[in-house]
Design an enzyme around this catalytic site. Structure first.
Site, PDB file in Angstrom:
ATOM      1  N   GLY A  46      43.384  45.285  37.070  1.00  0.00           N
ATOM      2  CA  GLY A  46      42.393  45.558  36.046  1.00  0.00           C
ATOM      3  C   GLY A  46      41.025  45.698  36.685  1.00  0.00           C
ATOM      4  N   GLN A  51      31.934  45.616  37.277  1.00  0.00           N
ATOM      5  CA  GLN A  51      32.393  45.495  38.661  1.00  0.00           C
ATOM      6  C   GLN A  51      32.077  46.733  39.487  1.00  0.00           C
ATOM      7  OE1 GLN A  51      36.518  44.012  37.394  1.00  0.00           O
ATOM      8  NE2 GLN A  51      36.220  42.922  39.308  1.00  0.00           N
ATOM      9  N   CYS A  88      40.576  38.177  41.554  1.00  0.00           N
ATOM     10  CA  CYS A  88      39.560  39.091  41.037  1.00  0.00           C
ATOM     11  C   CYS A  88      39.123  40.005  42.174  1.00  0.00           C
ATOM     12  CB  CYS A  88      38.360  38.288  40.517  1.00  0.00           C
ATOM     13  SG  CYS A  88      37.022  39.318  39.881  1.00  0.00           S
ATOM     14  N   LEU A  89      39.021  41.286  41.902  1.00  0.00           N
ATOM     15  CA  LEU A  89      38.610  42.230  42.934  1.00  0.00           C
ATOM     16  C   LEU A  89      37.182  41.973  43.402  1.00  0.00           C
ATOM     17  CD1 LEU A  89      40.192  45.499  41.484  1.00  0.00           C
ATOM     18  CD2 LEU A  89      41.004  44.142  43.422  1.00  0.00           C
ATOM     19  N   HIS A 130      40.848  38.466  31.326  1.00  0.00           N
ATOM     20  CA  HIS A 130      40.014  38.459  32.533  1.00  0.00           C
ATOM     21  C   HIS A 130      38.950  39.553  32.454  1.00  0.00           C
ATOM     22  CE1 HIS A 130      39.660  37.973  37.085  1.00  0.00           C
ATOM     23  NE2 HIS A 130      39.014  39.109  36.870  1.00  0.00           N
ATOM     24  N   GLU A 131      39.365  40.756  32.040  1.00  0.00           N
ATOM     25  CA  GLU A 131      38.406  41.875  32.001  1.00  0.00           C
ATOM     26  C   GLU A 131      37.381  41.698  30.885  1.00  0.00           C
ATOM     27  OE1 GLU A 131      38.515  43.359  34.614  1.00  0.00           O
ATOM     28  OE2 GLU A 131      40.584  42.936  35.160  1.00  0.00           O
ATOM     29  N   HIS A 134      34.716  39.551  32.061  1.00  0.00           N
ATOM     30  CA  HIS A 134      33.748  40.272  32.908  1.00  0.00           C
ATOM     31  C   HIS A 134      32.633  40.893  32.057  1.00  0.00           C
ATOM     32  CE1 HIS A 134      34.973  40.149  37.085  1.00  0.00           C
ATOM     33  NE2 HIS A 134      36.209  40.521  36.822  1.00  0.00           N
TER      34      HIS A 134
END
Ligand code: NI
Length: 181
Positions: A46, A51, A88-89, A130-131, A134
């Site tokens: 995701g 991000q 997480c990226l 999670h997204e 963000h």
């Protein structure tokens, strides 16, 4: 294909609440395309607009072969929870167990402004939560229990990428094995 640099922990954009999309225009479609390309290239499960440095309420996901996106999401969470590994990226190379709702109903819009409802459980539910976090400036390490959070913050401080002058460094020295969101 337009892969964008992924912002890393410490970049203020990751702590800034994103604003609702009001114009469903070509620029939004380009954003969804960039998010999708960047997520798939990482690869990640995701990716949220902040991000890649864009403060709009948009995210993409790629879970079990299904790729999608959602604009202006509103979530309805199950009471039942799941515990499992999450990464997480924007916090490369780190995976910690994180408690999430087991399933979610997410309402929002697609890139053309049409209302959509996404129902997911397990990994898709985890990705959507999670997204959406963000978009509110919340990172998954904020959701860990106190011991986990302490360990995560220590690992971040010691990470080779942390505090670099180049906050837009994209290439992670460690893959997150498909657990980066
Ligand atoms: Ni993330």
């Amino acid at each position: 294909m337009s892969v964008q640099p992924i912002r890393l922990f410490g970049d203020p954009v990751l702590r800034t609440k994103a604003v609702e999309v009001v114009d469903f225009d070509a620029e939004l479609r380009r954003l969804v395309s960039d998010l999708t390309d960047t997520m798939l290239e990482a690869p990640g499960a995701g990716l949220a607009a902040p991000q890649i440095g864009v403060g709009l309420r948009v995210f993409t996901w790629s879970v079990d072969g299904e790729v999608g996106h959602l604009v202006n999401p509103v979530l309805d969470l199950s009471e039942e929870t799941q515990d499992g590994p999450e990464g997480c990226l924007s916090i490369p190379g780190m995976v910690f167990d994180c408690r999430r709702a087991l399933s979610v109903v997410a309402r929002g819009f697609n890139q053309h402004g049409e209302p959509v409802t996404i129902e997911g459980s397990e990994k898709l539910a985890r990705a959507i939560q999670h997204e959406t976090d963000h978009l509110d400036g919340i990172l998954f390490v904020d959701r860990l229990d106190p011991d986990g959070r302490k360990a995560a913050m220590r690992a971040i401080r010691e990470a080779e990428w942390f505090g670099l002058d180049r906050p837009t460094v994209k290439v992670s020295p460690h893959r997150t094995n498909g657990l980066g969101f």
